[in-house]
Motif scaffolding. Structure first.
Motif, PDB file in Angstrom:
ATOM      1  N   GLY A  91       0.809  -1.204   0.000  1.00  0.00           N
ATOM      2  CA  GLY A  91       0.000   0.000   0.000  1.00  0.00           C
ATOM      3  C   GLY A  91       0.847   1.260   0.000  1.00  0.00           C
ATOM      4  N   THR A  92       0.186   2.367  -0.337  1.00  0.00           N
ATOM      5  CA  THR A  92       0.797   3.687  -0.243  1.00  0.00           C
ATOM      6  C   THR A  92      -0.191   4.612   0.448  1.00  0.00           C
ATOM      7  OG1 THR A  92      -0.025   4.357  -2.411  1.00  0.00           O
ATOM      8  CG2 THR A  92       2.211   3.436  -2.319  1.00  0.00           C
ATOM      9  N   PHE A  93       0.353   5.647   1.059  1.00  0.00           N
ATOM     10  CA  PHE A  93      -0.460   6.634   1.752  1.00  0.00           C
ATOM     11  C   PHE A  93       0.221   7.985   1.600  1.00  0.00           C
ATOM     12  CE2 PHE A  93      -1.406   9.119   5.577  1.00  0.00           C
ATOM     13  CZ  PHE A  93      -2.795   9.091   5.573  1.00  0.00           C
ATOM     14  N   VAL A  94      -0.571   9.013   1.295  1.00  0.00           N
ATOM     15  CA  VAL A  94      -0.041  10.369   1.155  1.00  0.00           C
ATOM     16  C   VAL A  94      -0.865  11.304   2.026  1.00  0.00           C
ATOM     17  CG1 VAL A  94       0.427  12.283  -0.432  1.00  0.00           C
ATOM     18  CG2 VAL A  94       0.693   9.922  -1.214  1.00  0.00           C
ATOM     19  N   TYR A  95      -0.157  12.176   2.753  1.00  0.00           N
ATOM     20  CA  TYR A  95      -0.834  13.162   3.596  1.00  0.00           C
ATOM     21  C   TYR A  95      -0.089  14.481   3.462  1.00  0.00           C
ATOM     22  CZ  TYR A  95      -3.625  14.940   7.443  1.00  0.00           C
ATOM     23  OH  TYR A  95      -4.516  15.648   8.206  1.00  0.00           O
ATOM     24  N   GLN A  96      -0.847  15.570   3.324  1.00  0.00           N
ATOM     25  CA  GLN A  96      -0.230  16.880   3.189  1.00  0.00           C
ATOM     26  C   GLN A  96      -0.725  17.814   4.284  1.00  0.00           C
ATOM     27  OE1 GLN A  96      -1.195  17.559  -1.016  1.00  0.00           O
ATOM     28  NE2 GLN A  96       1.008  17.408  -1.392  1.00  0.00           N
ATOM     29  N   THR A  97       0.207  18.614   4.799  1.00  0.00           N
ATOM     30  CA  THR A  97      -0.090  19.579   5.843  1.00  0.00           C
ATOM     31  C   THR A  97       0.502  20.911   5.426  1.00  0.00           C
ATOM     32  OG1 THR A  97       0.075  17.825   7.511  1.00  0.00           O
ATOM     33  CG2 THR A  97       0.198  20.095   8.302  1.00  0.00           C
ATOM     34  N   LEU A  98      -0.250  21.981   5.623  1.00  0.00           N
ATOM     35  CA  LEU A  98       0.216  23.327   5.328  1.00  0.00           C
ATOM     36  C   LEU A  98       0.396  24.056   6.655  1.00  0.00           C
ATOM     37  CD1 LEU A  98       0.853  25.191   2.948  1.00  0.00           C
ATOM     38  CD2 LEU A  98      -1.520  25.963   3.034  1.00  0.00           C
ATOM     39  N   ASP A 155       8.106  29.226   8.559  1.00  0.00           N
ATOM     40  CA  ASP A 155       9.247  29.162   7.663  1.00  0.00           C
ATOM     41  C   ASP A 155       9.728  27.718   7.524  1.00  0.00           C
ATOM     42  OD1 ASP A 155      11.625  30.673   6.349  1.00  0.00           O
ATOM     43  OD2 ASP A 155      12.568  29.308   7.802  1.00  0.00           O
ATOM     44  N   ARG A 156      10.136  27.355   6.331  1.00  0.00           N
ATOM     45  CA  ARG A 156      10.565  25.974   6.078  1.00  0.00           C
ATOM     46  C   ARG A 156      11.723  25.559   6.976  1.00  0.00           C
ATOM     47  NH1 ARG A 156      12.408  23.715   0.270  1.00  0.00           N
ATOM     48  NH2 ARG A 156      14.057  25.212   0.602  1.00  0.00           N
ATOM     49  N   TYR A 157      12.649  26.468   7.265  1.00  0.00           N
ATOM     50  CA  TYR A 157      13.794  26.112   8.107  1.00  0.00           C
ATOM     51  C   TYR A 157      13.361  25.839   9.552  1.00  0.00           C
ATOM     52  CZ  TYR A 157      16.631  27.143   4.109  1.00  0.00           C
ATOM     53  OH  TYR A 157      17.173  27.106   2.850  1.00  0.00           O
ATOM     54  N   ASP A 208       4.856  30.343  -0.513  1.00  0.00           N
ATOM     55  CA  ASP A 208       4.648  31.729  -0.101  1.00  0.00           C
ATOM     56  C   ASP A 208       5.050  31.880   1.369  1.00  0.00           C
ATOM     57  OD1 ASP A 208       4.022  34.388  -0.513  1.00  0.00           O
ATOM     58  OD2 ASP A 208       1.889  34.113  -0.123  1.00  0.00           O
ATOM     59  N   MET A 209       4.108  32.179   2.253  1.00  0.00           N
ATOM     60  CA  MET A 209       4.407  32.377   3.677  1.00  0.00           C
ATOM     61  C   MET A 209       4.230  31.082   4.476  1.00  0.00           C
ATOM     62  SD  MET A 209       5.104  35.637   3.831  1.00  0.00           S
ATOM     63  CE  MET A 209       4.973  36.034   5.540  1.00  0.00           C
TER      64      MET A 209
END
Length: 139
Positions: A4-11, A15-17, A99-100
């Motif tokens: 299986g595969t699973f994808v989850y996205q969070t915003l 700042d990325r660092y 962006d931000m």
């Protein structure tokens, strides 16, 4: 055996660092795994991670290894000995500047002894809980 595969996205409004610094310390998993019940330790080398999971009165052990890392873009952890019902686990964590905000994408490929339809709801619940905690930290 089931694949299986699973994808989850969070915003995250950060700042990325800063987000990288948080995810770069595996002990922070304790802060975002709710309800509690996990203990995270690094192994002899920073690439080794040992997680004790307390659930339903049982203690499960999860050993993982950071197999690839490129700051501040991504890292990959792979299970060395995942608990039942998992056979294998490979988790790609990638961070993107939007962006931000910082987008965090978790992509997991796994093998299991039970059908994928049993694993995915657990992953969905786990990452939804983590997202809730991350948004409290990066408000």
């Amino acid at each position: 055996m089931f694949h299986g595969t699973f994808v989850y996205q969070t915003l995250l409004p950060a700042d990325r660092y800063d987000v990288w610094q948080f995810f770069d310390d595996p002990v922070n998993l304790e802060k975002i795994t709710k309800p509690g019940g996990i203990t995270v330790r690094r192994g002899d080398a920073d690439q080794k991670i040992h997680i004790d999971i307390r659930t339903a009165g049982m203690l499960l052990t999860w050993n993982a290894l950071i197999t690839e890392r490129r700051e501040p873009d991504y890292f990959i952890d792979e299970a060395v000995s995942p608990p039942f019902p998992l056979i294998s686990w490979k988790h790609y964590h990638s961070l993107h500047t939007l962006d931000m905000f910082t987008g965090v994408t978790d992509y997991i490929s796994f093998e299991s002894r039970v059908p994928v339809s049993f694993i995915k709801p657990v992953l969905q619940w786990m990452f939804t809980q983590r997202k809730r905690e991350l948004l409290k930290i990066f408000k």
